[in-house]
Structures are given as structure tokens and as C-alpha cells.
Design a protein around this motif. Structure first.
Motif, PDB file in Angstrom:
ATOM      1  N   ALA A 118       0.885  -1.162  -0.065  1.00  0.00           N
ATOM      2  CA  ALA A 118      -0.051  -0.082  -0.083  1.00  0.00           C
ATOM      3  C   ALA A 118       0.897   1.168   0.046  1.00  0.00           C
ATOM      4  O   ALA A 118       0.562   2.452  -0.451  1.00  0.00           O
ATOM      5  N   ARG A 119       1.975   1.398   0.755  1.00  0.00           N
ATOM      6  CA  ARG A 119       2.902   2.296   0.560  1.00  0.00           C
ATOM      7  C   ARG A 119       3.391   2.759  -0.769  1.00  0.00           C
ATOM      8  O   ARG A 119       3.255   3.739  -0.974  1.00  0.00           O
ATOM      9  N   LYS A 120       3.562   1.927  -1.498  1.00  0.00           N
ATOM     10  CA  LYS A 120       4.060   2.045  -2.868  1.00  0.00           C
ATOM     11  C   LYS A 120       2.787   2.681  -3.643  1.00  0.00           C
ATOM     12  O   LYS A 120       3.032   3.662  -4.293  1.00  0.00           O
ATOM     13  N   GLU A 121       1.762   2.117  -3.543  1.00  0.00           N
ATOM     14  CA  GLU A 121       0.600   2.501  -4.049  1.00  0.00           C
ATOM     15  C   GLU A 121      -0.005   3.791  -3.799  1.00  0.00           C
ATOM     16  O   GLU A 121      -0.481   4.524  -4.623  1.00  0.00           O
ATOM     17  N   LEU A 122       0.075   4.060  -2.575  1.00  0.00           N
ATOM     18  CA  LEU A 122      -0.116   5.501  -2.214  1.00  0.00           C
ATOM     19  C   LEU A 122       0.438   6.413  -2.732  1.00  0.00           C
ATOM     20  O   LEU A 122       0.230   7.634  -2.933  1.00  0.00           O
ATOM     21  N   ASN A 123       1.948   6.163  -2.730  1.00  0.00           N
ATOM     22  CA  ASN A 123       2.816   6.982  -3.325  1.00  0.00           C
ATOM     23  C   ASN A 123       2.499   7.204  -4.811  1.00  0.00           C
ATOM     24  O   ASN A 123       2.460   8.688  -5.314  1.00  0.00           O
ATOM     25  N   GLU A 124       2.135   6.511  -5.441  1.00  0.00           N
ATOM     26  CA  GLU A 124       1.637   6.506  -6.751  1.00  0.00           C
ATOM     27  C   GLU A 124       0.500   7.493  -6.820  1.00  0.00           C
ATOM     28  O   GLU A 124       0.425   8.378  -7.832  1.00  0.00           O
ATOM     29  N   LEU A 125      -0.449   7.492  -5.962  1.00  0.00           N
ATOM     30  CA  LEU A 125      -1.667   8.373  -5.981  1.00  0.00           C
ATOM     31  C   LEU A 125      -1.231   9.456  -5.277  1.00  0.00           C
ATOM     32  O   LEU A 125      -2.186  10.319  -5.288  1.00  0.00           O
ATOM     33  N   ASN A 126      -0.105   9.691  -4.772  1.00  0.00           N
ATOM     34  CA  ASN A 126       0.172  11.121  -4.489  1.00  0.00           C
ATOM     35  C   ASN A 126      -0.515  11.582  -2.969  1.00  0.00           C
ATOM     36  O   ASN A 126      -0.991  12.610  -2.784  1.00  0.00           O
ATOM     37  N   ILE A 127      -0.906  10.386  -2.400  1.00  0.00           N
ATOM     38  CA  ILE A 127      -1.574  10.558  -1.088  1.00  0.00           C
ATOM     39  C   ILE A 127      -0.545  10.394   0.008  1.00  0.00           C
ATOM     40  O   ILE A 127       0.285   9.683   0.253  1.00  0.00           O
ATOM     41  N   GLU A 128      -0.633  11.471   0.839  1.00  0.00           N
ATOM     42  CA  GLU A 128       0.322  11.716   2.003  1.00  0.00           C
ATOM     43  C   GLU A 128      -0.069  10.598   3.184  1.00  0.00           C
ATOM     44  O   GLU A 128      -1.158  10.323   3.477  1.00  0.00           O
ATOM     45  N   LYS A 129       1.116  10.017   3.467  1.00  0.00           N
ATOM     46  CA  LYS A 129       0.983   8.910   4.412  1.00  0.00           C
ATOM     47  C   LYS A 129       1.688   9.072   5.541  1.00  0.00           C
ATOM     48  O   LYS A 129       2.872   9.638   5.581  1.00  0.00           O
ATOM     49  N   PHE A 130       1.408   8.578   6.886  1.00  0.00           N
ATOM     50  CA  PHE A 130       2.202   8.757   8.057  1.00  0.00           C
ATOM     51  C   PHE A 130       2.291   7.461   8.778  1.00  0.00           C
ATOM     52  O   PHE A 130       1.578   6.481   8.834  1.00  0.00           O
ATOM     53  N   GLU A 131       3.608   7.242   9.679  1.00  0.00           N
ATOM     54  CA  GLU A 131       3.628   6.282  10.488  1.00  0.00           C
ATOM     55  C   GLU A 131       3.431   5.052   9.779  1.00  0.00           C
ATOM     56  O   GLU A 131       3.101   3.859  10.123  1.00  0.00           O
ATOM     57  N   TYR A 132       4.109   5.099   8.452  1.00  0.00           N
ATOM     58  CA  TYR A 132       4.237   3.763   7.885  1.00  0.00           C
ATOM     59  C   TYR A 132       5.350   3.001   7.670  1.00  0.00           C
ATOM     60  O   TYR A 132       5.447   1.882   7.193  1.00  0.00           O
ATOM     61  N   ASP A 133       6.357   3.309   8.593  1.00  0.00           N
ATOM     62  CA  ASP A 133       7.559   2.854   8.441  1.00  0.00           C
ATOM     63  C   ASP A 133       8.079   2.279   9.870  1.00  0.00           C
ATOM     64  O   ASP A 133       9.296   2.354  10.219  1.00  0.00           O
ATOM     65  N   ILE A 134       7.126   2.160  10.791  1.00  0.00           N
ATOM     66  CA  ILE A 134       7.466   1.587  12.069  1.00  0.00           C
ATOM     67  C   ILE A 134       7.356   0.074  12.195  1.00  0.00           C
ATOM     68  O   ILE A 134       6.275  -0.378  11.723  1.00  0.00           O
ATOM     69  N   PRO A 135       8.278  -0.507  12.372  1.00  0.00           N
ATOM     70  CA  PRO A 135       8.282  -2.006  12.282  1.00  0.00           C
ATOM     71  C   PRO A 135       7.080  -2.417  13.296  1.00  0.00           C
ATOM     72  O   PRO A 135       6.883  -2.071  14.198  1.00  0.00           O
ATOM     73  N   PHE A 136       6.269  -3.509  12.839  1.00  0.00           N
ATOM     74  CA  PHE A 136       5.219  -4.205  13.511  1.00  0.00           C
ATOM     75  C   PHE A 136       5.349  -4.274  14.819  1.00  0.00           C
ATOM     76  O   PHE A 136       4.524  -4.096  15.706  1.00  0.00           O
ATOM     77  N   VAL A 137       6.594  -5.000  15.343  1.00  0.00           N
ATOM     78  CA  VAL A 137       6.817  -5.483  16.692  1.00  0.00           C
ATOM     79  C   VAL A 137       6.822  -4.123  17.480  1.00  0.00           C
ATOM     80  O   VAL A 137       6.229  -3.857  18.856  1.00  0.00           O
ATOM     81  N   LYS A 138       7.593  -3.203  17.051  1.00  0.00           N
ATOM     82  CA  LYS A 138       7.835  -1.834  17.720  1.00  0.00           C
ATOM     83  C   LYS A 138       6.531  -1.149  17.789  1.00  0.00           C
ATOM     84  O   LYS A 138       6.043  -0.636  19.086  1.00  0.00           O
ATOM     85  N   ARG A 139       5.688  -1.186  16.880  1.00  0.00           N
ATOM     86  CA  ARG A 139       4.297  -0.794  16.835  1.00  0.00           C
ATOM     87  C   ARG A 139       3.491  -1.373  17.862  1.00  0.00           C
ATOM     88  O   ARG A 139       2.971  -0.495  18.798  1.00  0.00           O
ATOM     89  N   TYR A 140       3.714  -2.695  18.211  1.00  0.00           N
ATOM     90  CA  TYR A 140       3.211  -3.378  19.085  1.00  0.00           C
ATOM     91  C   TYR A 140       3.291  -2.935  20.654  1.00  0.00           C
ATOM     92  O   TYR A 140       2.472  -2.560  21.620  1.00  0.00           O
ATOM     93  N   PHE A 141       4.842  -2.817  20.799  1.00  0.00           N
ATOM     94  CA  PHE A 141       5.208  -2.332  21.994  1.00  0.00           C
ATOM     95  C   PHE A 141       4.813  -0.795  22.259  1.00  0.00           C
ATOM     96  O   PHE A 141       4.455  -0.452  23.399  1.00  0.00           O
ATOM     97  N   ILE A 142       4.870  -0.172  21.388  1.00  0.00           N
ATOM     98  CA  ILE A 142       4.273   1.526  21.788  1.00  0.00           C
ATOM     99  C   ILE A 142       2.860   1.634  21.924  1.00  0.00           C
ATOM    100  O   ILE A 142       2.521   2.093  23.095  1.00  0.00           O
ATOM    101  N   ASP A 143       2.197   0.907  21.215  1.00  0.00           N
ATOM    102  CA  ASP A 143       0.835   0.927  21.515  1.00  0.00           C
ATOM    103  C   ASP A 143       0.225   0.014  22.751  1.00  0.00           C
ATOM    104  O   ASP A 143      -0.750   0.888  23.378  1.00  0.00           O
ATOM    105  N   LYS A 144       1.015  -0.869  23.013  1.00  0.00           N
ATOM    106  CA  LYS A 144       0.413  -1.549  24.037  1.00  0.00           C
ATOM    107  C   LYS A 144       1.329  -1.065  25.506  1.00  0.00           C
ATOM    108  O   LYS A 144       1.183  -1.568  26.413  1.00  0.00           O
TER     109      LYS A 144
END
Length: 843
Positions: A118-144
DNA sequence: TAATTCGCTAGACCGA
DNA sequence: TCGGTCTAGCGAA
């Protein structure tokens, strides 16, 4: 421990056909291991859509069409209405009375790979994206809001542990926070492991067999005492050593061959929770893996072969269900942050400089030949291998509490926190804090933007030129945590910068920016919490110490906080930071300059002469003033300072020396002080630099010592003459003459030739393996014309082959003359008899 | 994958 | 042989 209390050892994610799922690896009170799967946590990112309400709805619709049109229902999209970012947008919209709006949405995915796509496709559609590069396990630790440690796990009672079935099950995992947060350290099975290998004609990972392996394990004793003091040094260590095809030794477990050695090691490592190595990321673990393959066997940790993850220029070995701690990474971090100061980071140096225990180094050649050598040689090798593991586990027992604290502050695994940079730690902390506050994090900058930032550095600290010469009675004052306290006091933060309120403009600094006084910013809020916590813990630590208890955990906690606090300013000015903000970084140093200038002025008004000052310090000449006057001055200053700022007394010194530069003017960042108890403090001089030979450094120290203790130089000058004489006689030992320099880049990338590059070039020709990061120890010999030509790695130089002229004129004299010059000595006085000998009068 | 700026000094090289 | 300029490394805060 209640039945639902566990120690959380590790978190990993795995992807099956339908989902990427989080796996928790836990251990209960009896030491039994479990894993648990959290099915209710999915990868996600945010997007921002701009336009009129209707347009946005259309965009969402077409997104659903465009993204993953081939994979039905692979994502869900939600508007993030309660987020700060959207609230702010709404305010703006009302203010501007516009129908154009910006809206943020959160998109969940079934698999991590879907998010990447989706990251690639959003790039092509010129849609601004955020927090797309946070590793999944890190994401889990932060959110929990997790960290490695004691946790409670609540789950549906119908559910069992392994195996898991596929029905819905809610899982709530919470970190237990209490006074003995590190108690879990004592529940962990910790062992350090180290291998020795055969020497071949060529070196490569796994090329030659492993000939010996040792594992040092913590044996817990005195649990009661341990729990009270949190002092892990009382742990005892039990070490086993494996080898084969050797003589018999009571200190060795003999196995038949390498294969059996590998299997024994595998068995022991699998009993551990924390596997510790020294450079296991790049050596021991990949090596064992390779050798297992060559022996046509598996090397499994928890039913899985070990995996190397790219971690910058080198690798990190992650183990499933356990933590792999590479103590070398810990030592590197401590060295970088200035907590320890050692030149070579090998275990011998660490043992000696950090723990004060001498450890003999064996060369690869000796290791190879001692294996099947004499009885005494074998014993020496066994001892060497044993001490490698034992020094390694000692590093962890001493310093892991620090990283446990950093893990808790930043919501990371120990695996990650022991391999993090300070900027990464700050960023993890910010991600955690903004996630709690429902704020979407800014993106990382692109390379072009980063270059632009690097090319636009900010103005830094003020350094006052000192008064050169020998001085008496000096009081040194400095601001406690200057930059963090400025950020807090002046509310410096990206969101508070240049707010619209007129009344906030009075909080402006000399570079023209101002910060909001009405709403507390993110940075000040976080830092203030940490600063207060640190002061509280420091007090508690001191209190305990007074009662004879050295609580390592408390010490580690305040130290972790100090590291984070001190990195915050650097982070704001760091080009690759998500929260980079030039104005904030610049304002911080601008305020700092204002404070140091005003302190200098006030000190002068008070009747002191200001001798020197650097960034946050003030050196006062007391003249006829008393210590009481200094204390009164401090009180006066502190009354006028904002609440979180404080000017402190560093100490009183009976003498100090500042020197003149070669090209005139007094040298900044170079001085020496001596206190009333004759403790010496040498700053910036050759003595503290690694790229000067030991003889020059020690001679300089001796000169400084004699001058500062006695207040006059006769003895010091005589001492120098003696050293020069010894040099001329050619009898100085090699280790007194080696100069150390770090090779910072590839040899071919240097524009300029220097002694160290030439020494490296010659060594490479002789077959030495030298590259980026090699610490070069070289000597200036008699062979050659220029200094570079004469430079040769120490190991290739014969005793007595040194250029005495070089060592006299380019090492000893420059190191001592700058000090003796302040007392009216010339180089000639030192070389040719000089003042005291009477020869001068003769001619 | 990398916290910041300020400051000193050595040694090579170049031209006068 | 000298001084100026440049590259390079390391330390202070």
C-alpha cells in the motif's frame, strides 16, 4: 506471582496465509515457557486527504477500488476523529471559513506485506501517508505501552495456552510497574557464550572448525540480599567449557568432535532466557550456524535456526522466544556516550579498564597451537576461553539494568535497546508519548531535505577565552542539565514555536523566535517529567548509599534518564530526526548563550574575575573572596533563574593552569586543575588524547602535577630533561612509544596521506586485515624521510627502532612546553641543560 | 544506520 | 625554510 503473571521474554510477528500475528513469549513463576498469539492487533498506517467533504468521500471510495483490487477485504479504513491532528484541522477550518478540509484516516491491513504494498500505491496516488515505516513489533510495544519485564496477561478463560485455536480471543497484556521493577532480572536464566576457532590460511565465518566453547551462567545466591540491594555483582557464575581432540583436563568437558560440541552448546543455550555474547551479532552466532551446516546438523534456538537481521553496516542476531544480548553493543554504546573511556574495545581492555581485572590476550595463532599443545598451553587456552565468557556475563550483570530502564522508557525490547543509538531512543520515546496523546508522528525527511539541513548548521555554544597562566584559588560553577532545563523553562517545542499570541512574544530569544506561554509543549512536558524523576531517584540513591547500600538499579535509572535528557537537544538538531526543528535547536543554544553571558557579567559585578567559561560553566578567580561569597553569589543567581534551572558549585581548586596557543591567544577547552586534596583534573590536553604516545602523555601529566602541586617548575623541567636523555639513549620500550589512531574510512577514500594511513598501507601489503574501524597502533621508526614514511605498525617494529628526534621534538616537547612556557621556560632550556645547570652562564 | 557545535593540533603539500 | 591552506582526528560541553 499470581497465575496470570509472567515474565515477558520476547515478541515476534509471523505471517500465515491470512494474517500477520503477534506472538508473545512468556515464562511463569516455575520457569515454564509459553507462547501466546495476539490476533487482535494489525499493521496500520495513517493517510491525509485534502478537499471538500464530498471529494474526500470519493477519494476513499476510489482508494478502496484501487488498492488491492485483486485482494478482497485486505484492509479497513477508519476516520481518526479523536486525533489531535484532526481537531487542529477543524479549528483552522473554522478560522479560515473554508470548505476545503484535511482529514486523517487510519488504514489497517491483514498482513505486513499488504502495508508495504500500500505504501507504494499511495505514493503513486500522491496521497500523504504517516507512520508507515514503524516495524510491526515496535508498533505493538508502543501501542501496548510494553517493555520486557513482568507483565500480567488477561485472556478469555475458555482459552488455553499452546496450542491456540482460531476463535476470537481478547488478550490484555500490561506491564507491572512497582518499586522492584528489575526483580524479573533475577528470574531470568542468563548465560554468556564464547567460541574459539581454528586458524586457517584465510579467514571467513565458518571456514575453520570450532575448537572450544564456553558458557558462563549466573548462579543465583543470596536472593534476599539481592532483592534488597539490587546489586547484581553478588551473583555467582558457573562456567562449562567444551572441547575435543585434546589432552585430558579437569576443567574441560571432552566431547568426541565438533558436531557433538555444537549439540552440547545448543542444548545449554536452549535452557537460557538471555543469551549473551561478545560480538555474537557478527561472529559467534553466525559462526556456529555455519559450522552446524557444515556438520549437516541443525542449530536451533527454540525450534528455529538463528536469523541475522541487517542492522546498519553490520548484523544483529535475533533469537525467537529469547533475547540475544550482544555485550559488545553495550560496550560500544557506553563508549559513545562517554560513560566509559577505553581505546580498544576488546574483552582484555574491557576487563582491565572497566572492571580492573587483568586479562591476558591470546593471538589467533596461539589459540590454534595451544589447543593441541602442552598441558600448560591447553590450560592457558581453557582459562582464556573461560574468562571471555565470564567477562561477557559480567558486562551484562553490571550494565543490563541500564538498558532495562531504557527499554521501559522507550517501550522497546532489550534486544533493541541494547542496539539503539541515542537518537533512536529519543525517537522511540516520542513515538510512545505521541501515540498516548493521539498525535500522528511526523515523517522522516527525504535525502535532499537532509542534505539541506546538514548544510545549514545552527550556532552553538559560547566559549570564553581564558586568561593564560598559572592561577590560584578557583571556584568552578556550572548549570545543571543546561539544555534540557532551558527547553523546559522556555517551553521549546515544535508546536509551541512562534505561536500567534502577542503576550507570548516576551518569551523570545536573541535569534528572534518565541515560544507559547499558554500551552505546554510536547518536548518540555516529557523532559520535565524525566528531569523531576531523575532528581527524585538520584536523591533516593544517595540516601541509600549513606546507609551502605549501593543500589545498582536506582543508579541505572537515573543514568538512563540522564542519557535521554542530554540527547534531546542533539535530536532536535539532528538532520534525520522525525521531530527535527532548526528553530527549536537554535533557540536552545541562543538561550544558553544568554544565560552564560549574563552569569559572567553578574559574577564580574559581584567582584569576581571570570577566568574561563565553556557552554554551561564559569571559572571564577576568588582573589580575596571567600567560599561564603561564592555561595552567596550562587544563591543570588538561582533566585533570578527560572525554577527548573540551577547554577551549581562544581568545586574549589587551589591551582589551575591555562596555556597559550602556538599562534597566540589562550587555548580554549584545555586546562588542568588541582583541588585541595591534590586530585588532578586534566582536560583537553594531550594526556587525555589517544593519538599521543604514552611517554609524552605521562610526562605531560607528571609536569602538570609537579607544577600544580608546588606552584613552581624546577622539578618538572628536570624531569623532562631526564626523559629526553632516556629517549636519546634509545632504551625506551615500544609500548611507551605507540601512537593510536582510528582508521575512519577505506584507505582509498583518503585525500591526504598521514602516518596512520601509511602504516596501514604497509601492513596490508604484509597481509594484515585492516579496514574501516581498525584501531592502528604505530611507531615512528628510523626508516624513511617523512614522518608518514617512518610510520609502521607496532607489531612489525623491532625494539629500539624509533626516531628519537621525532619523539623528542614532536611528542615530548610539544606536550610539555605549552605548560612550562607559562612559567618562562623555552624548548632550549629543556634540550640543552638550561636554566638550572649553570651551563647557560658559562657561555 | 548515524545526537549537536566549538575548538585545538599535526602533518602534507604548495608556493614564495 | 617559512607561512598559509587543507585534511584529519579527537576531545569538551
Amino acid at each position: 506471582m499470581k497465575s496470570n503473571e509472567f515474565v515477558l521474554l520476547d515478541v515476534k510477528y509471523e505471517t500465515n496465509q491470512d494474517f500477520s500475528s503477534i506472538y508473545l513469549y512468556l515464562k511463569n513463576e516455575e520457569g515454564k515457557s509459553f507462547w501466546y498469539k495476539d490476533d487482535e492487533f494489525h499493521p496500520y498506517l495513517y493517510i491525509k486527504l485534502v478537499g471538500e467533504e464530498k471529494e474526500i468521500q470519493e477519494k476513499i471510495y476510489s482508494l478502496k477500488e484501487k488498492i488491492f483490487s485483486n485482494e478482497e477485504e485486505s484492509f479497513k479504513i477508519h476516520e481518526v476523529i479523536d486525533f489531535e491532528n484532526n481537531k487542529l484541522q477543524k479549528e483552522d477550518q473554522i478560522k479560515n471559513n473554508s470548505s476545503q478540509i484535511e482529514k486523517y484516516f487510519k488504514i489497517y491491513f491483514k498482513k505486513v506485506s499488504h502495508l508495504m504494498q500500500a505504501r507504494k500505491e499511495l505514493n503513486e496516488l500522491n496521497i500523504e501517508k504517516f507512520e508507515y515505516d514503524i516495524p510491526f513489533v515496535k508498533r505493538y510495544f508502543i501501542d501496548k505501552n510494553l517493555a520486557v519485564g513482568k507483565v500480567t496477561v488477561t485472556f478469555d478463560e475458555k482459552k488455553r495456552f499452546v496450542p491456540i485455536d482460531e476463535t476470537y480471543n481478547e488478550l490484555i497484556i500490561k506491564l507491572i510497574e512497582n518499586n522492584k521493577e528489575n526483580e524479573f532480572f533475577l528470574d531470568l536464566e542468563i548465560g554468556a557464550f564464547d567460541i574459539e576457532t581454528k586458524l586457517g590460511p584465510k579467514f571467513d565465518i565458518g571456514l575453520e572448525p570450532i575448537i572450544m566453547a564456553s558458557i558462563a551462567r549466573n548462579v543465583k545466591q543470596n536472593m534476599v540480599e539481592l532483592n534488597q540491594t539490587n546489586n547484581f555483582q553478588t551473583l555467582h557464575v558457573n562456567t562449562t567449557i567444551y572441547s575435543y581432540k585434546t589432552r585430558k583436563s579437569p576443567n574441560l568437558i571432552s566431547v568426541d568432535n565438533e558436531l557433538e560440541l555444537i549439540k552440547e552448546v545448543e542444548k545449554e543455550l536452549n535452557q537460557l532466557d538471555l543469551i549473551v555474547t561478545y560480538n555474537g551479532d557478527n561472529f559467534d552466532l553466525p559462526y556456529v550456524k555455519k559450522r552446524a551446516e557444515k556438520n549437516k546438523t541443525d542449530f536451533f534456538i527454540e525450534t528455529q535456526t538463528i536469523r541475522s537481521k541487517r542492522h546498519g553496516l553490520d548484523n544483529a542476531v535475533e533469537l525467537k522466544g529469547k533475547q540475544h544480548i550482544d555485550a559488545y553493543q553495550i560496550i560500544k554504546f557506553l563508549e559513545r556516550t562517554g560513560a566509559i573511556n577505553i581505546t580498544k574495545l576488546d574483552l582484555e581492555n574491557v576487563s582491565e579498564k572497566v572492571f580492573g581485572i587483568y586479562k591476558k590476550k591470546l593471538s589467533p595463532k596461539e589459540i590454534d597451537s595451544f589447543w593441541q599443545g602442552t598441558k600448560a598451553e591447553l590450560e592457558e587456552l581453557i582459562d582464556y576461553n573461560k574468562k571471555d565468557s565470564e567477562t561477557t556475563i559480567r558486562i551484562v550483570n553490571d550494565f543490563l539494568p541500564l538498558f532495562i530502564e531504557i527499554s521501559k522508557l522507550t517501550s522497546q525490547t532489550m534486544q533493541d535497546s541494547t542496539r539503539s543509538s541515542t537518537s533512536q531512543m529519543i525517537e522511540d520515546l516520542l513515538l510512545k508519548e505521541t501515540s498516548k496523546r493521539k498525535i500522528i508522528a511526523p515523517n522522516k525527511a527525504h535525502e535532499g531535505e537532509i542534505r539541506e539541513r546538514i548544510n545549514n548548521p545552527i550556532k552553538g555554544a559560547f566559549v570564553k577565552e581564558p586568561i593564560p597562566g598559572l592561577h590560584e584559588n578557583i571556584a568552578v560553577l556550572d548549570f545543571a542539565s543546561l539544555y534540557p532545563s532551558i527547553i523546559i523553562s522556555h517551553n521549546i517545542s515544535p508546536e509551541t514555536l512562534n505561536c500567534g499570541h502577542d503576550e507570548c512574544k516576551k518569551n523570545s530569544c536573541s535569534d528572534g523566535t518565541h515560544f507559547c506561554l499558554k500551552k505546554k509543549g510536547l518536548f518540555p512536558e516529557i523532559l520535565e517529567k524525566l528531569l523531576k524523576e531523575r532528581l527524585r531517584i538520584k536523591k533516593e540513591y544517595k540516601e541509600k548509599k549513606k546507609n551502605g547500600v549501593d543500589d545498582k538499579v536506582l543508579f541505572a535509572k537515573q543514568w538512563a534518564l540522564k542519557i535521554i535528557l542530554n540527547s534531546a537537544y542533539g535530536y532536535l538538531g539532528y538532520a534525520r530526526a522525525r521531530w527535527y526543528n532548526r528553530d527549536c535547536a537554535s533557540a536552545t543554544t541562543a538561550f544558553a548563550r544568554e544565560y552564560i553571558h549574563s552569569t559572567i557579567k553578574k559574577a564580574t559585578d559581584f567582584g569576581f574575575d571570570v577566568l574561563y567559561g565553556d557552554t554551561d560553566s564559569n571559572f571564577l578567580l576568588m582573589n580575596d573572596k571567600t567560599k561564603k561569597d561564592v555561595e552567596d553569589f550562587l544563591k543570588q543567581i538561582n533566585n533570578e533563574l527560572p525554577e527548573t534551572m540551577e547554577l551549581e558549585l562544581d568545586g574549589y581548586y587551589k591551582r589551575g593552569i591555562f596555556v597559550t596557543k602556538k599562534e597566540g591567544g589562550a587555548a580554549k577547552k584545555r586546562y588542568a586543575l588541582i583541588d585541595e586534596k591534590n586530585n588532578l583534573k586534566i582536560v583537553g590536553f594531550e594526556y587525555v588524547r589517544r593519538d599521543w604516545c604514552r611517554l609524552a602523555k605521562e610526562t605531560q601529566k607528571k609536569v602538570i602535577e609537579l607544577v600544580l602541586e608546588k606552584g613552581e617548575p624546577t622539578e618538572a623541567a628536570n624531569y623532562v630533561r631526564k626523559i629526553i636523555k632516556e629517549l636519546k639513549e634509545g632504551q625506551v620500550k615500544k609500548e611507551e612509544l605507540t601512537i593510536m589512531t582510528l582508521l575512519k574510512r577505506k584507505l582509498e577514500d583518503y585525500d591526504a596521506t598521514g602516518p596512520h594511513t601509511e602504516a596501514a598501507r604497509k601492513a596490508i601489503e604484509k597481509g594484515k586485515d585492516i579496514g574501516i574501524g581498525s584501531m592502528l597502533s604505530f611507531i615512528i621508526t628510523k626508516n624513511g624521510k617523512t614522518i608518514s614514511e617512518k610510520a609502521e605498525l607496532e607489531e612489525f617494529v623491532n625494539v629500539g627502532n624509533y626516531d628519537s628526534d621525532y619523539y623528542i621534538h614532536n611528542q615530548i616537547l610539544p606536550a610539555v612546553i605549552k605548560i612550562l612556557k607559562e612559567l618562562d621556560y623555552t624548548e632550549d632550556d629543556l634540550i640543552n641543560g638550561g636554566k638550572q645547570s649553570g651551563l647557560g652562564q658559562w657561555f
